[in-house]
Design an enzyme around this catalytic site. Structure first.
Site, short mmCIF file in Angstrom:
data_model
loop_
_atom_site.label_atom_id
_atom_site.label_comp_id
_atom_site.label_asym_id
_atom_site.label_seq_id
_atom_site.Cartn_x
_atom_site.Cartn_y
_atom_site.Cartn_z
CE1 TYR A 16 -3.51 2.63 0.38
CE2 TYR A 16 -2.88 2.90 2.68
CZ TYR A 16 -3.63 3.30 1.59
OH TYR A 16 -4.49 4.36 1.71
CE1 TYR A 41 -2.98 0.26 6.14
CE2 TYR A 41 -0.64 0.62 5.76
CZ TYR A 41 -1.76 -0.18 5.67
OH TYR A 41 -1.67 -1.44 5.10
#
Length: 270
Positions: free
Chosen positions: A156, A166
């Site tokens: 990602y 995140y």
């Protein structure tokens, strides 16, 4: 149509029918590939249901904790014995708890953990599952892989940019991408390729754990030249890596994100 007749694929990370690994498993099966899937306790029902839907016997699934090399070895050696040399390996596993991802639970009055306070033990456990496990799987797989085998993982863009929701998982993705390029070099003499797909945000169960994911999807829609992606877009790209079409491609971080990674800001008028 990609023809994977008689090819053998081992897939780690199928969670449910919204997961990227699920779509890849279906596409591999439909291309003629023999598939074997790992599961953990809370994904077992979904994995076995997928095999039932595809008409694949349930014994081609096994419980595997990717932190446990003995379990990985038992699974992959069993696949090798039953189906033959392994052509494709998908590493689709990742995990980070609330302390690692620095988010607060919906409806909770407890503030989100601070990035600077991420507990070392929690981060190392998520690193073990999300990044180091690729190295562990590759080590086990090495003597079991077919000529020109392909190993693929999922990453990602938070490995390169700041996505506050995140947090510590971005450390794992950065490490994962580094492992990919070093494994690509390591396997050079065996002509085994190792690559990663950097997927845009899709509404999987895992993505649901990212704080503000819907806001990020809205931002991506406005920013990416081709807009948001769907899970099938990642599966289509994976099928390229799980075919002879990519025989000379290794160490690649392949973006499937509608072009989000090339943009600094949204286009004018968006």
């Amino acid at each position: 149509m990609i023809d994977n007749k008689d090819k053998v694929a081992v897939i780690f990370g199928v969670r449910n029918d919204s997961s990227i690994a699920y779509d890849i498993a279906v596409k591999l099966h439909n291309s003629g590939c023999k598939i074997a899937l790992s599961y953990v306790d809370d994904t077992k029902v979904n994995v076995l249901h997928l095999l039932d839907e595809l008409g694949v016997p349930q014994h081609f699934a096994m419980e595997v904790d990717v932190r446990n090399e003995e379990q990985i070895t038992r699974f992959m050696q069993w696949v090798y014995t039953e189906l033959g040399a392994i052509d494709y390996v998908l590493h689709g596993v990742a995990f980070g708890n609330q302390q690692v991802m620095c988010y607060s639970l919906p409806g909770s009055n407890v503030p989100a953990p601070k990035y600077i306070d991420i507990p070392f033990e929690d981060l190392m456990d998520s690193f073990n599952i999300s990044a180091y496990s690729l190295l562990r799987i590759a080590r086990v797989a090495e003597p079991l892989l077919a000529q020109n085998a392909s190993v693929l993982t999922l990453t990602y863009n938070a490995s390169q940019r700041v996505f506050p929701g995140y947090a510590g998982m971005s450390v794992n993705k950065a490490a994962l991408e580094n492992i990919v390029v070093y494994l690509a070099d390591y396997f050079r003499n065996k002509q085994i390729r190792v690559n990663a797909i950097s997927a845009g945000l899709v509404m999987t169960t895992s993505a649901g754990g990212i704080n503000g994911v819907r806001k990020l999807r809205k931002l991506s829609k406005a920013t990416a030249p081709l807009g948001n992606i769907e899970v099938g877009d990642v599966g289509n790209a994976a099928l390229y890596y799980f075919s002879d079409l990519s025989k000379k491609v290794t160490g690649n971080i392949h973006f499937v994100d509608g072009g989000f990674n090339i943009m600094a800001i949204a286009a004018d008028g968006e």
